[in-house]
Scaffold this active site. Structure first.
Site: not given
Ligand code: NDP
Length: 340
Positions: A50-51, A191
């Site tokens: 998504s990013h 997402d």
């Molecule tokens: P997720 O819900 O995908 O969660 C991501 C985090 O949780 C990561 O650290 C990931 O680790 C971990 N994770 C994901 N699934 C699991 C699982 N099943 N078990 C254990 N750990 C898990 O993230 P979001 O969708 O909330 O956010 C996605 C991205 O969007 C982020 O990078 C955020 O910075 C970005 N974002 C940016 C914004 C902006 O304004 N710039 C605004 C909002 C979001 P790993 O990847 O190591 O598995």
């Protein structure tokens, strides 16, 4: 991009060059183009779909709308021995961070803890690429960004919060840094848009429609509805903290103050960013390396065969981008931009 290219791999450097060229054509300076291109392609490789390259269209449209200044030169000020401030001058937060990164590391090592505040910046990317490099330098880093009003705090009637991500990175002796990074809403706006494009329903509890009624339809959330914070009142309070710290410390806007209505196509929230860095090797308080090793061992004993950041760390070692149909479409857009 030919159909036969789908599901093939393209070298990292080639994709970065293509994306950077498209950004340059849209009005970004060479240095900012390269910073953003590496950010997008690195996130894509690490599975932050998504990013990753998904954001390219948003960057190009925003640059063309005149909402962001792709040529902005950040201005770095040292406000106190442990406080660095950057005025991003309506440019991208990643360029502002790059301008202050070495100073933040030096101040953190000198003072044990230091803060970087970035104001007047645009952030549309994943947050982990901003903090993970500090952990690779042996420092702990926490960062937060607010965005644009699209989420309702618990107890409120209107959307005043952004998706407001929070990221944390810490060094692990002889291991991948411990890193997490997520939106403080039930899911990121990116997402929601991916689900809408793919025609998927969302889990119950993610958001509401324009009348405030719960919905699982991503289009209803995007069309005048709103997201909800993760974890009820707990996520709501964390997101409120992010609004307060970012707008209060950086001079940037609250999410609810972002008004891009005069810039059709604009997609980058114009707010601010806070990064707090800590040097865990300072003598006297604790013994980070041995306690952190014990911690990772404790996780293993508890049955965790991984820890936050490990999956991403391993995928970052890939040196090529998987060209799915979506990626091919975006790269074709970039290559059109490059040959305008
Ligand atoms: P997720 O819900 O995908 O969660 C991501 C985090 O949780 C990561 O650290 C990931 O680790 C971990 N994770 C994901 N699934 C699991 C699982 N099943 N078990 C254990 N750990 C898990 O993230 P979001 O969708 O909330 O956010 C996605 C991205 O969007 C982020 O990078 C955020 O910075 C970005 N974002 C940016 C914004 C902006 O304004 N710039 C605004 C909002 C979001 P790993 O990847 O190591 O598995």
């Amino acid at each position: 991009m030919a159909d036969s290219a789908f599901n093939m791999e393209m070298p990292y450097d080639q994709v970065v060059e293509l994306v950077a060229e498209a950004l340059r054509r849209a009005g970004c300076s060479p240095s900012t183009s390269l910073i953003l291109a590496k950010n997008c392609v690195g996130a894509e490789i690490a599975g932050s779909e998504s990013h990753g390259l998904f954001r390219l269209e948003g960057y190009l449209a925003t640059l063309r709308s005149g909402w962001v200044d792709g040529m902005a030169q950040p201005k770095v000020s040292i406000l106190s021995p442990a406080h660095i401030h950057v005025d991003a001058a309506n440019g991208f937060a990643q360029t502002a961070l790059a301008a202050a990164r070495d100073a933040l590391i030096a101040r953190t090592r000198a003072c044990g803890i230091a803060i970087l505040t970035i104001g007047g910046s645009h952030h549309l990317a994943a947050l982990w690429p901003d903090v993970a490099p500090f952990a690779e330098e042996g420092l702990i880093a926490i960062s937060m960004v607010n965005s644009f009003a699209c989420a309702i705090p618990v107890g409120a009637k209107s959307a005043i919060l952004g998706t407001n991500p929070l990221a944390f990175a810490a060094p692990v002796p002889d291991g991948a840094p411990f890193v997490f990074d997520f939106a403080t809403t039930s899911m990121s706006n990116g997402d929601v848009r991916v689900a809408a494009r793919e025609g998927r329903r969302l889990q119950p509890g993610c958001g509401v429609d324009r009348h405030g009624s719960p919905t699982t339809d991503p289009n209803e959330i995007l069309d005048g509805g709103a997201l909800l914070p993760f974890g009820g009142h707990k996520g709501s309070a964390i997101s409120l903290m992010i609004e307060l710290l970012v707008a209060g410390l950086t001079g940037g806007k609250f999410s609810s103050e972002v008004d891009w209505s005069q810039h059709p196509g604009a997609a980058t929230p114009h707010t601010g960013q806070v990064i707090i860095a800590i040097d865990p090797s300072v003598d006297g308080a604790g013994d980070w390396n041995s306690r952190c090793s014990q911690f990772i061992e404790m996780l293993r004993h508890a049955g965790m065969d991984t820890y936050p950041g490990l999956r991403r760390w391993r995928s970052r070692k890939r040196e090529s981008v998987r060209v799915t149909a979506d990626v091919a479409r975006l790269l074709s857009l970039a290559s059109q931009g490059a040959h305008d």
